[in-house]
Write an enzyme that holds these catalytic residues in place. Structure first.
Site, PDB file in Angstrom:
ATOM      1  N   PHE A  11       0.821  -1.209   0.000  1.00 56.45           N
ATOM      2  CA  PHE A  11       0.000   0.000   0.000  1.00 56.45           C
ATOM      3  C   PHE A  11       0.857   1.262   0.000  1.00 56.45           C
ATOM      4  CE2 PHE A  11      -1.899   3.214   2.940  1.00 56.45           C
ATOM      5  CZ  PHE A  11      -2.744   3.803   2.006  1.00 56.45           C
ATOM      6  N   ASP A  48      13.269 -12.847  -3.103  1.00 59.33           N
ATOM      7  CA  ASP A  48      13.349 -12.443  -1.699  1.00 59.33           C
ATOM      8  C   ASP A  48      14.300 -11.252  -1.600  1.00 59.33           C
ATOM      9  OD1 ASP A  48      14.630 -12.688   1.219  1.00 59.33           O
ATOM     10  OD2 ASP A  48      12.694 -13.712   1.218  1.00 59.33           O
ATOM     11  N   ALA A  72       3.016  -7.433   9.085  1.00 62.11           N
ATOM     12  CA  ALA A  72       2.208  -7.069  10.253  1.00 62.11           C
ATOM     13  C   ALA A  72       0.991  -7.982  10.292  1.00 62.11           C
ATOM     14  CB  ALA A  72       1.787  -5.606  10.180  1.00 62.11           C
ATOM     15  N   TYR A 134       5.212  -7.289  17.244  1.00 64.95           N
ATOM     16  CA  TYR A 134       5.386  -6.474  16.045  1.00 64.95           C
ATOM     17  C   TYR A 134       6.167  -5.201  16.348  1.00 64.95           C
ATOM     18  CZ  TYR A 134       4.267  -3.173  12.329  1.00 64.95           C
ATOM     19  OH  TYR A 134       4.361  -2.222  11.342  1.00 64.95           O
ATOM     20  N   LYS A 138      10.077  -3.865  15.224  1.00 68.62           N
ATOM     21  CA  LYS A 138      10.380  -2.587  14.592  1.00 68.62           C
ATOM     22  C   LYS A 138      11.416  -1.816  15.407  1.00 68.62           C
ATOM     23  CE  LYS A 138       7.720  -2.133  10.871  1.00 68.62           C
ATOM     24  NZ  LYS A 138       8.226  -1.788   9.535  1.00 68.62           N
ATOM     25  N   SER A 199      -2.378  10.698   6.069  1.00 68.07           N
ATOM     26  CA  SER A 199      -2.724  10.270   4.715  1.00 68.07           C
ATOM     27  C   SER A 199      -1.459   9.826   3.993  1.00 68.07           C
ATOM     28  CB  SER A 199      -3.388  11.411   3.947  1.00 68.07           C
ATOM     29  OG  SER A 199      -2.438  12.382   3.566  1.00 68.07           O
TER      30      SER A 199
END
Length: 306
Positions: A11, A48, A72, A134, A138, A199
């Site tokens: 995305f 990969d 995620a 998660y 990070k 956004s």
């Protein structure tokens, strides 16, 4: 300046690559064979990302490396997968970037590194408080990046976004869109919280600035649209943009939590109810950046095909 962008079929990555190319920035994007239907001429195929070698980076004369790829919402073996993809792979790529002479490594992390909720807006200088596998993966990736780049000619930029929304956004934004479309009354009208959102347009603009701004090097930034909203307010804006009635129903929050607990949905209500805001004054003071797109305009763009 040549840029390499990972996660180009995802995305954020797909929107960012389109944005960068629209402003004339050469972008190389490693993708899997089935990652894109219509690959750009500078996209290239890898099975990969670990196959991305130092020689490849050097041959392409990459000066900025933007790492958006990651995983995620894994349900099985989550901690192991997060560690392999989000942490170890980031470290490996950073090491190869240093060896290839890359000048800047931009890492897209998560606001969850700061914590899961707050009473006062998070700032980039706050102590980290990752709260699950998660966000821990990070945070470990951030630390590896700092260590790998220390004493080298490569600097880093760490960006921790909250919920990112835009055209075809997955995850929680998609769930909110589906909720807004539902004709069933929503008993969340009494939830009064504050959350930061960003956004994909504003985030892409900020990443673009961080590619070249000299003051961005070796810094960590939080990012948002600069307009904090309650969950209810955001849902109302989504509904109005879609031309749907919000249908929010006032309902005592303690009772709502109790019902949610009985049906095993307490986590969802907790996430809807908590505050999670960020302070972006550092972005303005250090880089001169302010959000260019308003929430209303960003939602119009995000939902025009819905």
């Amino acid at each position: 300046m040549s840029v390499m962008l990972t996660g180009g079929s995802g995305f954020l990555g797909s929107h960012l690559s389109k944005y960068l190319r629209s402003i004339g920035t050469p972008v190389y994007t490693p993708i899997r064979g089935s990652g894109l239907r219509n690959p750009h001429q500078s996209d290239f195929f890898l099975e990969d990302l670990s196959e991305l070698t130092t020689a490849m980076l050097a041959d392409m004369k990459i000066s900025v490396f933007i790492h958006c790829a990651g995983v995620a919402h894994e349900k099985s073996n989550a901690a192991e997968i997060y560690n392999e993809v989000n942490t170890k792979l980031t470290k490996l790529l950073a090491e190869r970037c240093v060896q290839a002479g890359v000048k800047r490594f931009i890492f897209i992390s998560s606001v969850g590194v700061n914590g899961c909720s707050n009473n006062y807006p998070f700032e980039a200088r706050d102590l980290a408080a990752p709260y699950d596998a998660y966000t821990e993966s990070k945070y470990k990736a951030e630390r590896h990046l700092r260590n790998v780049s220390q004493g080298t000619s490569m600097d880093f930029v760490i960006i921790r976004p909250p919920l990112i929304y835009g055209p075809n956004a997955p995850g929680n934004f998609l769930k909110l869109v589906q909720l807004a479309k539902s004709p069933i009354p929503k008993p969340i009208g009494s939830i009064i919280n504050k959350r930061s959102f960003v956004s994909v347009d504003n985030l892409s603009d900020f990443i673009s600035l961080c590619m070249t701004h000299p003051s961005a090097g070796n810094e960590t930034f939080l990012i948002s649209d600069g307009c904090d909203l309650s969950t209810s307010e955001f849902l109302i804006k989504i509904s109005k943009t879609l031309g749907k009635p919000p249908l929010l129903m006032p309902f005592p929050v303690p009772i709502l939590k109790g019902i949610a607990c009985l049906i095993g949905k307490q986590d969802i209500v907790e996430k809807l109810n908590v505050n999670l805001t960020v302070d972006i004054k550092k972005n303005k003071e250090l880089l001169g950046w302010v959000p260019k797109v308003s929430v209303d305009d960003a939602l119009k763009s995000a939902l025009k095909q819905k």
